[in-house]
Write a protein that holds these residues in place. Structure first.
Motif, PDB file in Angstrom:
ATOM      1  N   ILE A  76       0.677  -1.247  -0.008  1.00 59.28           N
ATOM      2  CA  ILE A  76      -0.135   0.149   0.112  1.00 59.28           C
ATOM      3  C   ILE A  76       0.835   1.251  -0.020  1.00 59.28           C
ATOM      4  O   ILE A  76       0.597   2.307  -0.737  1.00 59.28           O
ATOM      5  CB  ILE A  76      -0.986  -0.084   1.117  1.00 59.28           C
ATOM      6  N   GLU A  77       1.707   1.200   0.771  1.00 60.62           N
ATOM      7  CA  GLU A  77       2.895   2.153   0.916  1.00 60.62           C
ATOM      8  C   GLU A  77       3.589   2.454  -0.466  1.00 60.62           C
ATOM      9  O   GLU A  77       3.645   3.850  -1.005  1.00 60.62           O
ATOM     10  CB  GLU A  77       4.204   1.933   1.877  1.00 60.62           C
ATOM     11  N   TRP A  78       3.976   1.502  -1.263  1.00 63.82           N
ATOM     12  CA  TRP A  78       4.505   1.586  -2.597  1.00 63.82           C
ATOM     13  C   TRP A  78       3.390   2.026  -3.660  1.00 63.82           C
ATOM     14  O   TRP A  78       3.655   3.164  -4.121  1.00 63.82           O
ATOM     15  CB  TRP A  78       4.942   0.252  -2.899  1.00 63.82           C
ATOM     16  N   LEU A  79       2.206   1.769  -3.302  1.00 59.90           N
ATOM     17  CA  LEU A  79       1.112   2.283  -4.095  1.00 59.90           C
ATOM     18  C   LEU A  79       0.904   3.878  -3.781  1.00 59.90           C
ATOM     19  O   LEU A  79       0.613   4.742  -4.814  1.00 59.90           O
ATOM     20  CB  LEU A  79      -0.061   1.869  -3.963  1.00 59.90           C
ATOM     21  N   LEU A  80       1.173   4.218  -2.572  1.00 63.15           N
ATOM     22  CA  LEU A  80       0.965   5.701  -2.238  1.00 63.15           C
ATOM     23  C   LEU A  80       2.013   6.353  -3.017  1.00 63.15           C
ATOM     24  O   LEU A  80       1.748   7.630  -3.428  1.00 63.15           O
ATOM     25  CB  LEU A  80       1.050   5.796  -0.609  1.00 63.15           C
ATOM     26  N   PHE A  81       3.231   5.675  -3.131  1.00 59.94           N
ATOM     27  CA  PHE A  81       4.393   6.493  -3.778  1.00 59.94           C
ATOM     28  C   PHE A  81       4.020   6.750  -5.007  1.00 59.94           C
ATOM     29  O   PHE A  81       4.375   7.639  -5.785  1.00 59.94           O
ATOM     30  CB  PHE A  81       5.573   5.633  -3.670  1.00 59.94           C
ATOM     31  N   ALA A  82       3.169   5.897  -5.928  1.00 61.74           N
ATOM     32  CA  ALA A  82       2.630   6.207  -7.338  1.00 61.74           C
ATOM     33  C   ALA A  82       1.998   7.548  -7.268  1.00 61.74           C
ATOM     34  O   ALA A  82       2.236   8.243  -8.088  1.00 61.74           O
ATOM     35  CB  ALA A  82       1.871   5.056  -7.871  1.00 61.74           C
ATOM     36  N   VAL A 116       9.082   8.895 -16.589  1.00 59.44           N
ATOM     37  CA  VAL A 116       9.787   9.186 -15.247  1.00 59.44           C
ATOM     38  C   VAL A 116       9.154   8.587 -14.037  1.00 59.44           C
ATOM     39  O   VAL A 116       9.800   7.915 -13.188  1.00 59.44           O
ATOM     40  CB  VAL A 116      10.151  10.679 -15.182  1.00 59.44           C
ATOM     41  N   GLY A 117       8.056   8.662 -14.196  1.00 60.43           N
ATOM     42  CA  GLY A 117       7.210   8.135 -12.918  1.00 60.43           C
ATOM     43  C   GLY A 117       7.408   6.818 -13.037  1.00 60.43           C
ATOM     44  O   GLY A 117       7.507   5.938 -11.875  1.00 60.43           O
ATOM     45  N   ILE A 118       7.067   5.933 -13.979  1.00 57.35           N
ATOM     46  CA  ILE A 118       6.977   4.596 -13.998  1.00 57.35           C
ATOM     47  C   ILE A 118       8.697   4.042 -13.463  1.00 57.35           C
ATOM     48  O   ILE A 118       8.503   3.174 -12.604  1.00 57.35           O
ATOM     49  CB  ILE A 118       6.462   4.001 -15.208  1.00 57.35           C
ATOM     50  N   VAL A 119       9.396   4.483 -14.069  1.00 56.32           N
ATOM     51  CA  VAL A 119      10.824   4.299 -14.030  1.00 56.32           C
ATOM     52  C   VAL A 119      11.105   4.434 -12.388  1.00 56.32           C
ATOM     53  O   VAL A 119      11.764   3.446 -11.529  1.00 56.32           O
ATOM     54  CB  VAL A 119      11.854   5.098 -14.565  1.00 56.32           C
ATOM     55  N   LEU A 120      10.640   5.631 -11.717  1.00 50.95           N
ATOM     56  CA  LEU A 120      10.940   5.757 -10.275  1.00 50.95           C
ATOM     57  C   LEU A 120      10.057   4.939  -9.388  1.00 50.95           C
ATOM     58  O   LEU A 120      10.612   4.477  -8.523  1.00 50.95           O
ATOM     59  CB  LEU A 120      10.588   7.420 -10.137  1.00 50.95           C
ATOM     60  N   PHE A 121       8.915   4.711 -10.064  1.00 52.58           N
ATOM     61  CA  PHE A 121       7.991   3.751  -9.280  1.00 52.58           C
ATOM     62  C   PHE A 121       8.627   2.337  -9.233  1.00 52.58           C
ATOM     63  O   PHE A 121       8.810   1.620  -7.905  1.00 52.58           O
ATOM     64  CB  PHE A 121       6.602   3.781  -9.905  1.00 52.58           C
ATOM     65  N   ALA A 123      11.800   1.690  -9.204  1.00 50.17           N
ATOM     66  CA  ALA A 123      12.985   1.851  -8.688  1.00 50.17           C
ATOM     67  C   ALA A 123      12.842   1.902  -7.328  1.00 50.17           C
ATOM     68  O   ALA A 123      13.543   0.974  -6.329  1.00 50.17           O
ATOM     69  CB  ALA A 123      13.952   3.013  -9.169  1.00 50.17           C
ATOM     70  N   MET A 124      12.013   2.376  -6.732  1.00 50.69           N
ATOM     71  CA  MET A 124      11.160   2.394  -5.267  1.00 50.69           C
ATOM     72  C   MET A 124      10.803   1.197  -4.965  1.00 50.69           C
ATOM     73  O   MET A 124      11.211   0.590  -4.024  1.00 50.69           O
ATOM     74  CB  MET A 124      10.336   3.517  -5.121  1.00 50.69           C
ATOM     75  N   MET A 128      12.528  -0.717  -1.853  1.00 49.96           N
ATOM     76  CA  MET A 128      11.535  -1.183  -0.666  1.00 49.96           C
ATOM     77  C   MET A 128      11.541  -2.914  -0.460  1.00 49.96           C
ATOM     78  O   MET A 128      11.432  -3.267   0.619  1.00 49.96           O
ATOM     79  CB  MET A 128      10.449  -0.750  -1.037  1.00 49.96           C
ATOM     80  N   PHE A 129      11.639  -3.472  -1.805  1.00 49.32           N
ATOM     81  CA  PHE A 129      11.406  -5.024  -1.477  1.00 49.32           C
ATOM     82  C   PHE A 129      12.688  -5.618  -1.915  1.00 49.32           C
ATOM     83  O   PHE A 129      12.532  -7.108  -2.084  1.00 49.32           O
ATOM     84  CB  PHE A 129      10.259  -5.281  -2.533  1.00 49.32           C
ATOM     85  N   SER A 130      13.859  -5.091  -1.963  1.00 47.59           N
ATOM     86  CA  SER A 130      15.066  -5.666  -2.412  1.00 47.59           C
ATOM     87  C   SER A 130      15.366  -6.804  -1.627  1.00 47.59           C
ATOM     88  O   SER A 130      15.942  -7.765  -2.308  1.00 47.59           O
ATOM     89  CB  SER A 130      16.208  -4.619  -2.600  1.00 47.59           C
ATOM     90  N   HIS A 131      15.209  -6.880  -0.322  1.00 45.98           N
ATOM     91  CA  HIS A 131      15.694  -7.798   0.460  1.00 45.98           C
ATOM     92  C   HIS A 131      14.619  -9.139   0.177  1.00 45.98           C
ATOM     93  O   HIS A 131      15.214 -10.259  -0.164  1.00 45.98           O
ATOM     94  CB  HIS A 131      15.313  -7.419   2.096  1.00 45.98           C
ATOM     95  N   GLU A 132      13.289  -8.903  -0.024  1.00 45.98           N
ATOM     96  CA  GLU A 132      12.417  -9.777  -0.518  1.00 45.98           C
ATOM     97  C   GLU A 132      12.624 -10.575  -1.792  1.00 45.98           C
ATOM     98  O   GLU A 132      12.868 -11.643  -1.951  1.00 45.98           O
ATOM     99  CB  GLU A 132      11.124  -9.381  -0.548  1.00 45.98           C
TER     100      GLU A 132
END
Lengths: 138, 120
Positions: A76-82, A116-121, A123-124, A128-132
């Motif tokens: 949800i946090e990630w979608l908020l970033f969008a 730019v938005g999709i690329v940054l989304f 990337a984020m 956020m989920f790199s560990h997973e």
């Protein structure tokens, strides 16, 4: 010469009027900016509300934060970033249109907003989920 | 014939402020995201918040951030209403609600920041 009748916006039928109006990229930008703006105002309310246990100290705060540490909440946090991204990038586009002669290139800017938005989304999402993500390939 | 009934304010200032605060918020937002998501757990524990809040300059940044955010948000909300034709009494009512809600919000946010103690 025949007198042309000027059509005014009928405020009483605003839903119908808005839906029937032909929409180019600028109209969509305007609609999304508005919706994302309202969403962000609601979010800032939730954000202050969720931080309010800070007034009652460590335990109250960490109890609340535990609720926000679930995977579902991270998504949800990630979608908020969008929403944040669209509002920020389109906001920059608006400033360029207003102050940097952007009316001449606003359609290109709108496309750029999405690229730019999709690329940054994405990337984020990785940050956020790199560990997973790494766990999946182990 | 055309007489101002509610206000002589054209909205030009709020238009400029909306753009300036918007640009400033983008800068603050980038910092906020780096701080919160650089590491999975960065900055979300009570200790991390308490540590940051020991620096008065950080508190000032936070207070500025919340002020700009709330101003931009509520000014934007008023901007939406301003698109529609309203009777003066309705305009005044909506402006009043937005102002009171905005100020209440601001006080709430400030109160949270000020409630975090300085520890020596």
């Amino acid at each position: 010469m025949e007198e042309k009748k000027i059509k005014f916006f009928e405020q009483k039928n605003w839903i119908k009027e808005n839906l029937s109006y032909y929409k180019d990229s600028g109209s969509w930008a305007w609609i999304y900016h508005r919706i994302s703006g309202i969403a962000l105002l609601l979010y800032i309310f939730m954000h202050i509300w969720s931080l309010s246990p800070l007034t009652s100290g460590k335990e109250a705060f960490e109890h609340k934060m535990a609720m926000y540490s679930t995977p579902v909440f991270s998504v949800i946090e990630w979608l908020l970033f969008a929403i944040v991204l669209f509002h920020s990038l389109n906001g920059i586009r608006i400033v360029l249109v207003d102050w940097a002669d952007g009316a001449r290139y606003h359609k290109k800017l709108y496309k750029l907003t999405w690229i730019v938005g999709i690329v940054l989304f994405l990337a984020m999402g990785f940050v956020m989920f790199s560990h997973e993500i790494f766990k999946l390939f182990r | 014939m055309y007489k101002y009934k509610a206000s002589k304010e054209t909205g030009a200032k709020s238009w400029v402020f909306q753009r300036i605060t918007g640009l400033a918020l983008v800068v603050f937002m980038i910092g906020h995201y780096i701080l919160m998501h650089y590491q999975p757990e960065s900055g979300k524990t009570y200790e991390a918040v308490l540590y940051r809040m020991q620096f008065s300059w950080y508190r000032i940044i936070d207070l500025t951030f919340v002020t700009l955010g709330i101003y931009h948000g509520f000014n934007g909300l008023w901007g939406i209403f301003r698109d529609y034709d309203m009777k003066p009494w309705l305009k005044i009512t909506i402006i009043s609600i937005i102002l009171i809600a905005g100020l209440a919000f601001l006080v709430w946010g400030y109160n949270i920041i000020f409630s975090i103690p300085y520890i020596n």
